[in-house]
Motif scaffolding. Structure first.
Motif, PDB file in Angstrom:
ATOM      1  N   ALA A   1      -2.044  -0.918  -3.897  1.00  0.00           N
ATOM      2  CA  ALA A   1      -3.321  -0.038  -3.398  1.00  0.00           C
ATOM      3  C   ALA A   1      -2.814   1.239  -3.041  1.00  0.00           C
ATOM      4  O   ALA A   1      -1.672   1.411  -2.210  1.00  0.00           O
ATOM      5  N   PHE A   2      -3.715   2.319  -3.412  1.00  0.00           N
ATOM      6  CA  PHE A   2      -3.349   3.679  -2.756  1.00  0.00           C
ATOM      7  C   PHE A   2      -4.468   3.943  -1.445  1.00  0.00           C
ATOM      8  O   PHE A   2      -5.714   3.969  -2.004  1.00  0.00           O
ATOM      9  N   VAL A   3      -3.807   4.103  -0.407  1.00  0.00           N
ATOM     10  CA  VAL A   3      -4.806   3.981   0.846  1.00  0.00           C
ATOM     11  C   VAL A   3      -5.440   5.279   0.977  1.00  0.00           C
ATOM     12  O   VAL A   3      -4.747   6.207   0.866  1.00  0.00           O
ATOM     13  N   MET A   4      -6.768   5.307   1.048  1.00  0.00           N
ATOM     14  CA  MET A   4      -7.572   6.593   1.186  1.00  0.00           C
ATOM     15  C   MET A   4      -7.926   6.707   2.512  1.00  0.00           C
ATOM     16  O   MET A   4      -8.942   6.039   3.017  1.00  0.00           O
ATOM     17  N   VAL A   5      -7.379   7.576   3.112  1.00  0.00           N
ATOM     18  CA  VAL A   5      -7.878   8.209   4.292  1.00  0.00           C
ATOM     19  C   VAL A   5      -8.472   9.678   4.173  1.00  0.00           C
ATOM     20  O   VAL A   5      -7.846  10.430   3.671  1.00  0.00           O
ATOM     21  N   VAL A   6      -9.773   9.599   4.186  1.00  0.00           N
ATOM     22  CA  VAL A   6     -10.720  10.750   3.366  1.00  0.00           C
ATOM     23  C   VAL A   6     -10.541  12.112   3.944  1.00  0.00           C
ATOM     24  O   VAL A   6     -10.856  12.974   3.270  1.00  0.00           O
ATOM     25  N   GLY A   7     -10.431  12.137   5.137  1.00  0.00           N
ATOM     26  CA  GLY A   7     -10.229  13.450   5.880  1.00  0.00           C
ATOM     27  C   GLY A   7     -11.426  13.690   6.594  1.00  0.00           C
ATOM     28  O   GLY A   7     -12.592  12.953   6.343  1.00  0.00           O
ATOM     29  N   GLY A   8     -11.694  14.718   7.528  1.00  0.00           N
ATOM     30  CA  GLY A   8     -12.683  14.911   8.565  1.00  0.00           C
ATOM     31  C   GLY A   8     -13.492  16.100   8.009  1.00  0.00           C
ATOM     32  O   GLY A   8     -13.496  16.480   6.864  1.00  0.00           O
ATOM     33  N   LEU A   9     -14.118  16.793   8.837  1.00  0.00           N
ATOM     34  CA  LEU A   9     -14.632  17.932   8.810  1.00  0.00           C
ATOM     35  C   LEU A   9     -13.738  19.118   8.337  1.00  0.00           C
ATOM     36  O   LEU A   9     -12.853  19.200   9.166  1.00  0.00           O
ATOM     37  N   PRO A  10     -14.304  20.045   7.337  1.00  0.00           N
ATOM     38  CA  PRO A  10     -12.928  21.063   7.055  1.00  0.00           C
ATOM     39  C   PRO A  10     -13.252  22.062   8.434  1.00  0.00           C
ATOM     40  O   PRO A  10     -14.209  22.125   9.097  1.00  0.00           O
ATOM     41  N   GLU A  11     -12.046  22.723   8.526  1.00  0.00           N
ATOM     42  CA  GLU A  11     -11.936  23.705   9.759  1.00  0.00           C
ATOM     43  C   GLU A  11     -13.203  24.664   9.652  1.00  0.00           C
ATOM     44  O   GLU A  11     -13.440  25.116   8.782  1.00  0.00           O
TER      45      GLU A  11
ATOM     46  N   VAL B   1      -3.564   1.625 -10.296  1.00  0.00           N
ATOM     47  CA  VAL B   1      -3.488   1.347  -8.716  1.00  0.00           C
ATOM     48  C   VAL B   1      -4.913   1.434  -8.226  1.00  0.00           C
ATOM     49  O   VAL B   1      -5.521   2.667  -8.335  1.00  0.00           O
ATOM     50  N   PRO B   2      -5.304   0.543  -7.491  1.00  0.00           N
ATOM     51  CA  PRO B   2      -6.702   0.666  -7.007  1.00  0.00           C
ATOM     52  C   PRO B   2      -6.598   1.772  -5.840  1.00  0.00           C
ATOM     53  O   PRO B   2      -5.826   1.845  -5.092  1.00  0.00           O
ATOM     54  N   LEU B   3      -7.896   2.392  -5.666  1.00  0.00           N
ATOM     55  CA  LEU B   3      -8.138   3.011  -4.516  1.00  0.00           C
ATOM     56  C   LEU B   3      -8.556   2.083  -3.293  1.00  0.00           C
ATOM     57  O   LEU B   3      -9.640   1.379  -3.537  1.00  0.00           O
ATOM     58  N   ALA B   4      -8.001   2.306  -2.054  1.00  0.00           N
ATOM     59  CA  ALA B   4      -8.405   1.248  -0.950  1.00  0.00           C
ATOM     60  C   ALA B   4      -8.941   2.286   0.044  1.00  0.00           C
ATOM     61  O   ALA B   4      -8.302   3.120   0.657  1.00  0.00           O
ATOM     62  N   LEU B   5     -10.272   2.371   0.335  1.00  0.00           N
ATOM     63  CA  LEU B   5     -11.062   3.174   1.044  1.00  0.00           C
ATOM     64  C   LEU B   5     -10.742   2.697   2.631  1.00  0.00           C
ATOM     65  O   LEU B   5     -11.240   1.535   2.730  1.00  0.00           O
ATOM     66  N   GLU B   6     -10.117   3.359   3.534  1.00  0.00           N
ATOM     67  CA  GLU B   6      -9.865   2.901   4.694  1.00  0.00           C
ATOM     68  C   GLU B   6     -10.821   3.602   5.945  1.00  0.00           C
ATOM     69  O   GLU B   6     -10.606   4.761   6.105  1.00  0.00           O
ATOM     70  N   PRO B   7     -11.908   2.888   6.268  1.00  0.00           N
ATOM     71  CA  PRO B   7     -12.779   3.761   7.194  1.00  0.00           C
ATOM     72  C   PRO B   7     -11.918   3.774   8.558  1.00  0.00           C
ATOM     73  O   PRO B   7     -11.000   2.668   9.116  1.00  0.00           O
ATOM     74  N   LEU B   8     -11.853   4.865   9.269  1.00  0.00           N
ATOM     75  CA  LEU B   8     -11.249   4.962  10.510  1.00  0.00           C
ATOM     76  C   LEU B   8     -12.398   4.980  11.600  1.00  0.00           C
ATOM     77  O   LEU B   8     -13.536   5.283  11.534  1.00  0.00           O
ATOM     78  N   HIS B   9     -11.858   4.589  12.896  1.00  0.00           N
ATOM     79  CA  HIS B   9     -12.674   4.522  14.205  1.00  0.00           C
ATOM     80  C   HIS B   9     -13.489   6.025  14.172  1.00  0.00           C
ATOM     81  O   HIS B   9     -12.950   7.186  13.721  1.00  0.00           O
TER      82      HIS B   9
ATOM     83  N   GLY C   1     -11.919  -0.539  -3.925  1.00  0.00           N
ATOM     84  CA  GLY C   1     -12.179  -1.417  -2.935  1.00  0.00           C
ATOM     85  C   GLY C   1     -11.905  -0.903  -1.604  1.00  0.00           C
ATOM     86  O   GLY C   1     -11.949   0.484  -1.055  1.00  0.00           O
ATOM     87  N   VAL C   2     -11.603  -1.822  -0.458  1.00  0.00           N
ATOM     88  CA  VAL C   2     -11.477  -1.228   0.909  1.00  0.00           C
ATOM     89  C   VAL C   2     -10.295  -1.767   1.443  1.00  0.00           C
ATOM     90  O   VAL C   2      -9.742  -2.959   1.004  1.00  0.00           O
ATOM     91  N   ALA C   3      -9.706  -1.201   2.512  1.00  0.00           N
ATOM     92  CA  ALA C   3      -8.577  -1.691   3.438  1.00  0.00           C
ATOM     93  C   ALA C   3      -9.370  -1.828   4.728  1.00  0.00           C
ATOM     94  O   ALA C   3      -9.894  -0.935   5.408  1.00  0.00           O
TER      95      ALA C   3
ATOM     96  N   GLY D   1       0.984  -1.114  -0.078  1.00  0.00           N
ATOM     97  CA  GLY D   1      -0.192   0.086   0.080  1.00  0.00           C
ATOM     98  C   GLY D   1       1.078   1.229   0.071  1.00  0.00           C
ATOM     99  O   GLY D   1       1.964   1.260   0.304  1.00  0.00           O
ATOM    100  N   TYR D   2       0.405   2.339  -0.508  1.00  0.00           N
ATOM    101  CA  TYR D   2       1.180   3.470  -0.649  1.00  0.00           C
ATOM    102  C   TYR D   2       0.133   4.511   0.428  1.00  0.00           C
ATOM    103  O   TYR D   2      -0.938   4.724   0.055  1.00  0.00           O
ATOM    104  N   CYS D   3       0.755   4.940   1.426  1.00  0.00           N
ATOM    105  CA  CYS D   3       0.101   5.606   2.454  1.00  0.00           C
ATOM    106  C   CYS D   3       0.199   7.086   2.388  1.00  0.00           C
ATOM    107  O   CYS D   3       1.539   7.560   2.099  1.00  0.00           O
ATOM    108  N   ARG D   4      -0.545   8.047   2.495  1.00  0.00           N
ATOM    109  CA  ARG D   4      -1.963   7.932   2.432  1.00  0.00           C
ATOM    110  C   ARG D   4      -2.370   9.029   1.506  1.00  0.00           C
ATOM    111  O   ARG D   4      -1.730  10.086   1.458  1.00  0.00           O
TER     112      ARG D   4
END
Length: 283
Positions: A103-113, A141-149, A181-183, A67-70
């Protein structure tokens, strides 16, 4: 479930596990010398070096890039910033292709400031992933959507369950054309009552792109930087791995540990030896 005993070639190390304390070239050498089959580097390490040289070193040592982070976070307060975030991710995808990342690991981000618009942030995430999908296919290179806690919903990821990630995949790639896909990271999803059903669904939809292991410490002191070594916490790691592999995942098992006050203070060789032992005995 695969037997990992004597099979470190089926295992990978995310470079964050060693705390980014040494140049990437040294980290690559360490991971290969320890017998692991894969590596997952972070963008700041690669972007501070030469991506072609990094790729050449990794391949010469027989490692695969699991995987390539992130990703750069997607939600933004303006259209211009959103467009810039998309372009940054497209550039990273091109580097991921040079690395031959799985895969390219997608940590998608939270609420904008300054924002309280959770639905709006999630809509931006879907739009952004949709814009990146064509580039991902072009790069191979697939996008791997990674859900965070869910504790990270405000600042790091408004994508918080595997089911939510799979819904996005189904919306954007209904024909299963690939590269989305997903991580599955146990640190973020071990608590989810729907986890096993979601893993089974991901397998049926051929969406399982990455599997990350560490542990959740019962008395964790830092929700970001106090992940546990496998076997030191409360997660039933064999049970989750069994579910992932029964669903069809045959990729490498990747260790990813953020541990500022413990493992990042230890000798990197010791950390790798412990990772190797725990992968083979408690995972």
């Amino acid at each position: 479930m695969r037997n990992l005993q004597g099979r470190l070639d089926l295992c990978s190390v995310n470079t964050a596990t060693l705390g980014h304390r040494e140049p990437l070239s040294i980290t690559i050498d360490r991971i290969a010398a320890a017998g692991f089959g894969g590596i997952a580097p972070w963008r700041h390490e690669v972007e501070n070096a030469n991506v072609t040289d990094v790729a050449r070193q990794i391949r010469a040592l027989g490692l695969s890039v699991t995987g390539y982070c992130r990703s750069t976070y997607l939600p933004a307060t303006s259209q211009a910033q959103f467009a810039a975030n998309i372009e940054a991710n497209k550039a990273a995808l091109r580097d991921a292709a040079i690395l031959k990342a799985r895969a390219f690991v997608m940590v998608v981000g939270g609420l904008p400031e300054g924002s309280r618009d959770l639905d709006g942030a999630r809509a931006q995430v879907i739009d952004g992933i949709g814009e990146l999908l064509e580039t991902a296919r072009g790069c191979g290179v697939p996008l791997a959507l990674e859900p965070l806690h869910p504790m990270y919903a405000a600042d790091r990821a408004v994508l918080n369950t595997l089911a939510q990630a799979l819904d996005i995949c189904a919306e954007l790639d209904p024909g299963h054309e690939g590269h989305l896909g997903v991580a599955v990271d146990v640190y973020h999803c071990w608590w989810d009552p729907a986890l096993r059903a979601s893993i089974a669904r991901a397998g049926q939809d051929d969406r399982l792109l990455a599997f990350h292991v560490c542990d959740w410490l019962r008395d964790t002191r830092d929700l970001l930087l106090d992940r546990g070594m496998m076997g030191d916490g409360v997660v039933d790691l064999p049970d989750i791995r069994r579910s992932v592999e029964q669903a069809g995942y045959d990729g490498l098992v990747e260790v990813e540990i953020f541990s500022k006050e413990n493992w990042w203070r230890r000798d990197p060789g010791e950390v790798l030896r412990m990772c190797a032992d725990r992968l083979q005995t408690v995972c």
